[in-house]
Write a protein that holds these residues in place. Structure first.
Motif, PDB file in Angstrom:
ATOM      1  N   ALA A   1      32.062 -34.320 -80.824  1.00  0.00           N
ATOM      2  CA  ALA A   1      31.510 -35.671 -80.931  1.00  0.00           C
ATOM      3  C   ALA A   1      30.700 -36.017 -79.686  1.00  0.00           C
ATOM      4  N   THR A   2      29.805 -36.983 -79.846  1.00  0.00           N
ATOM      5  CA  THR A   2      28.988 -37.437 -78.723  1.00  0.00           C
ATOM      6  C   THR A   2      28.970 -38.956 -78.682  1.00  0.00           C
ATOM      7  N   ASP A   3      28.622 -39.488 -77.522  1.00  0.00           N
ATOM      8  CA  ASP A   3      28.518 -40.946 -77.335  1.00  0.00           C
ATOM      9  C   ASP A   3      29.813 -41.657 -77.700  1.00  0.00           C
ATOM     10  N   VAL A   4      30.943 -41.065 -77.328  1.00  0.00           N
ATOM     11  CA  VAL A   4      32.232 -41.707 -77.605  1.00  0.00           C
ATOM     12  C   VAL A   4      32.449 -42.831 -76.593  1.00  0.00           C
ATOM     13  N   PRO A   5      32.607 -44.075 -77.028  1.00  0.00           N
ATOM     14  CA  PRO A   5      32.770 -45.186 -76.076  1.00  0.00           C
ATOM     15  C   PRO A   5      34.122 -45.128 -75.378  1.00  0.00           C
ATOM     16  N   ASP A   6      34.190 -45.780 -74.225  1.00  0.00           N
ATOM     17  CA  ASP A   6      35.435 -45.786 -73.451  1.00  0.00           C
ATOM     18  C   ASP A   6      36.584 -46.367 -74.264  1.00  0.00           C
ATOM     19  N   ALA A   7      36.298 -47.400 -75.063  1.00  0.00           N
ATOM     20  CA  ALA A   7      37.350 -48.004 -75.878  1.00  0.00           C
ATOM     21  C   ALA A   7      37.904 -46.984 -76.865  1.00  0.00           C
ATOM     22  N   GLY A   8      37.024 -46.168 -77.447  1.00  0.00           N
ATOM     23  CA  GLY A   8      37.470 -45.126 -78.368  1.00  0.00           C
ATOM     24  C   GLY A   8      38.310 -44.077 -77.679  1.00  0.00           C
ATOM     25  N   ARG A   9      37.920 -43.718 -76.464  1.00  0.00           N
ATOM     26  CA  ARG A   9      38.703 -42.734 -75.710  1.00  0.00           C
ATOM     27  C   ARG A   9      40.106 -43.256 -75.413  1.00  0.00           C
ATOM     28  N   LYS A  10      40.207 -44.547 -75.118  1.00  0.00           N
ATOM     29  CA  LYS A  10      41.527 -45.136 -74.854  1.00  0.00           C
ATOM     30  C   LYS A  10      42.418 -45.014 -76.083  1.00  0.00           C
ATOM     31  N   LEU A  11      41.839 -45.273 -77.259  1.00  0.00           N
ATOM     32  CA  LEU A  11      42.620 -45.173 -78.496  1.00  0.00           C
ATOM     33  C   LEU A  11      43.084 -43.742 -78.727  1.00  0.00           C
ATOM     34  N   CYS A  12      42.189 -42.776 -78.497  1.00  0.00           N
ATOM     35  CA  CYS A  12      42.554 -41.373 -78.706  1.00  0.00           C
ATOM     36  C   CYS A  12      43.628 -40.929 -77.720  1.00  0.00           C
ATOM     37  N   GLN A  13      43.474 -41.329 -76.463  1.00  0.00           N
ATOM     38  CA  GLN A  13      44.464 -40.946 -75.458  1.00  0.00           C
ATOM     39  C   GLN A  13      45.841 -41.529 -75.778  1.00  0.00           C
ATOM     40  N   GLU A  14      45.861 -42.735 -76.356  1.00  0.00           N
ATOM     41  CA  GLU A  14      47.127 -43.406 -76.660  1.00  0.00           C
ATOM     42  C   GLU A  14      47.774 -42.875 -77.937  1.00  0.00           C
ATOM     43  N   PHE A  15      46.984 -42.612 -78.973  1.00  0.00           N
ATOM     44  CA  PHE A  15      47.545 -42.343 -80.298  1.00  0.00           C
ATOM     45  C   PHE A  15      47.391 -40.898 -80.776  1.00  0.00           C
ATOM     46  N   TRP A  16      46.814 -40.024 -79.956  1.00  0.00           N
ATOM     47  CA  TRP A  16      46.771 -38.591 -80.302  1.00  0.00           C
ATOM     48  C   TRP A  16      47.769 -37.832 -79.465  1.00  0.00           C
ATOM     49  N   PRO A  17      48.534 -36.911 -80.018  1.00  0.00           N
ATOM     50  CA  PRO A  17      48.635 -36.626 -81.458  1.00  0.00           C
ATOM     51  C   PRO A  17      49.241 -37.817 -82.207  1.00  0.00           C
ATOM     52  N   GLY A  18      48.737 -38.042 -83.421  1.00  0.00           N
ATOM     53  CA  GLY A  18      49.272 -39.131 -84.205  1.00  0.00           C
ATOM     54  C   GLY A  18      48.345 -39.541 -85.333  1.00  0.00           C
ATOM     55  N   PRO A  19      48.721 -40.610 -86.051  1.00  0.00           N
ATOM     56  CA  PRO A  19      48.035 -40.998 -87.292  1.00  0.00           C
ATOM     57  C   PRO A  19      46.798 -41.865 -87.068  1.00  0.00           C
ATOM     58  N   LEU A  20      45.924 -41.439 -86.169  1.00  0.00           N
ATOM     59  CA  LEU A  20      44.664 -42.122 -85.912  1.00  0.00           C
ATOM     60  C   LEU A  20      43.506 -41.175 -86.183  1.00  0.00           C
ATOM     61  N   THR A  21      42.596 -41.588 -87.059  1.00  0.00           N
ATOM     62  CA  THR A  21      41.354 -40.855 -87.306  1.00  0.00           C
ATOM     63  C   THR A  21      40.208 -41.688 -86.763  1.00  0.00           C
ATOM     64  N   VAL A  22      39.318 -41.062 -85.990  1.00  0.00           N
ATOM     65  CA  VAL A  22      38.187 -41.788 -85.425  1.00  0.00           C
ATOM     66  C   VAL A  22      36.884 -41.201 -85.972  1.00  0.00           C
ATOM     67  N   ILE A  23      35.982 -42.085 -86.365  1.00  0.00           N
ATOM     68  CA  ILE A  23      34.656 -41.674 -86.825  1.00  0.00           C
ATOM     69  C   ILE A  23      33.702 -41.758 -85.637  1.00  0.00           C
ATOM     70  N   CYS A  24      33.059 -40.633 -85.318  1.00  0.00           N
ATOM     71  CA  CYS A  24      32.178 -40.545 -84.156  1.00  0.00           C
ATOM     72  C   CYS A  24      30.825 -39.975 -84.564  1.00  0.00           C
ATOM     73  N   HIS A  25      29.855 -40.115 -83.677  1.00  0.00           N
ATOM     74  CA  HIS A  25      28.604 -39.397 -83.844  1.00  0.00           C
ATOM     75  C   HIS A  25      28.885 -37.913 -83.589  1.00  0.00           C
ATOM     76  N   ALA A  26      28.447 -37.055 -84.513  1.00  0.00           N
ATOM     77  CA  ALA A  26      28.696 -35.618 -84.373  1.00  0.00           C
ATOM     78  C   ALA A  26      27.703 -34.989 -83.408  1.00  0.00           C
ATOM     79  N   GLN A  27      28.156 -33.988 -82.683  1.00  0.00           N
ATOM     80  CA  GLN A  27      27.253 -33.203 -81.843  1.00  0.00           C
ATOM     81  C   GLN A  27      26.173 -32.579 -82.730  1.00  0.00           C
ATOM     82  N   THR A  28      24.919 -32.797 -82.370  1.00  0.00           N
ATOM     83  CA  THR A  28      23.821 -32.304 -83.210  1.00  0.00           C
ATOM     84  C   THR A  28      23.678 -30.793 -83.177  1.00  0.00           C
TER      85      THR A  28
END
Length: 251
Positions: A78-105
């Motif tokens: 993924a690219t252009d992942v915002p800081d807020a999104g990173r906080k969610l991933c750091q807190e809830f991964w591994p776990g039941p959170l799926t995040v939609i991101c811009h894919a690496q081209t």
């Protein structure tokens, strides 16, 4: 002919070997996660991903999410992942959170009509994460025919998917049962696309600015005066009231 392997005991070597061989051959594997059972294909083999969609009875307009083994793989896909999104991933991964991101081209894959995005998750299932570390990212959707309830054990998955899957990994009945919560990180503010195992309150405890459709509906209700048509609709019987189409599948 499909094969089933025990994926919950101490003797896991045959299961890992069979699953890796199947993925490398472009075949499908059913595996347990912390939410529901999933049907998996090599994310970088377009024909394997198409085989997954065909097995579920889905079109390319419903591309599967991608499971990864560690949070550190986020920036590789993924690219252009915002800081807020990173906080969610750091807190809830591994776990039941799926995040939609811009894919690496630069990625050479074809998951379907993704509009340049990718949905990512790290499952909270130790054996499945170990498998992911051996196979690399896997396109994974719930192990069921589209429109049917997601499989909570390997036998339900077998009954629905049968010989379309090469290897079934039996990890026992899953304890989660609810699908993951999906958050879109491609806009200015993280927005909930689907509420699942994680509640809005849990997300906002980490990132208070997480938005949801409920916020927009509440704002509309407080700023708009009900019209005569709306008042009449609210007084209609249940049979007369219009219902919104279910625009998102349960799986």
């Amino acid at each position: 002919m499909s094969e089933r392997f025990d994926f919950s005991g101490d003797e896991l070597a045959p299961a890992y070997r069979a699953a890796v061989d199947a993925i490398e051959a472009g075949d499908l594997v059913v595996l347990p996660t912390d939410t529901v059972y999933g049907i998996a294909a090599d994310a970088f083999k377009a024909d394997a991903v198409q085989r997954l969609l065909d097995a579920k009875g889905r079109g390319r307009d419903m591309p599967p999410p991608v499971l990864i083994s560690v949070v550190e793989s986020l920036d590789a896909l993924a690219t252009d992942v915002p800081d807020a999104g990173r906080k969610l991933c750091q807190e809830f991964w591994p776990g039941p959170l799926t995040v939609i991101c811009h894919a690496q081209t630069s990625l050479m894959w074809d998951l379907g009509e993704t509009q340049g995005t990718v949905a990512l998750r790290v499952p909270d299932h130790e054996n499945t994460r170990e498998l992911l570390s051996r196979t690399g990212p896997l396109a994974v959707s719930s192990a069921n025919k589209s429109g049917q309830p997601a499989a909570l054990d390997v036998y339900d998955a077998e009954e629905q998917l049968q010989d379309s899957v090469a290897v079934y990994l039996d990890g026992g009945a899953v304890t989660g049962g609810e699908p993951s919560t999906i958050v879109d990180l491609t806009g200015e503010t993280p927005k909930v696309v689907r509420l699942g195992a994680l509640s809005l309150e849990q997300l906002r405890a980490v990132v208070p600015e997480v938005a949801s459709d409920a916020d927009e509906e509440t704002a509309a209700e407080t700023t708009e005066k009900p019209t005569e048509d709306v008042v009449e609709a609210s007084n209609a019987t249940d049979d007369e009231k219009p219902t919104d189409p279910d625009v998102r599948p349960a799986d």
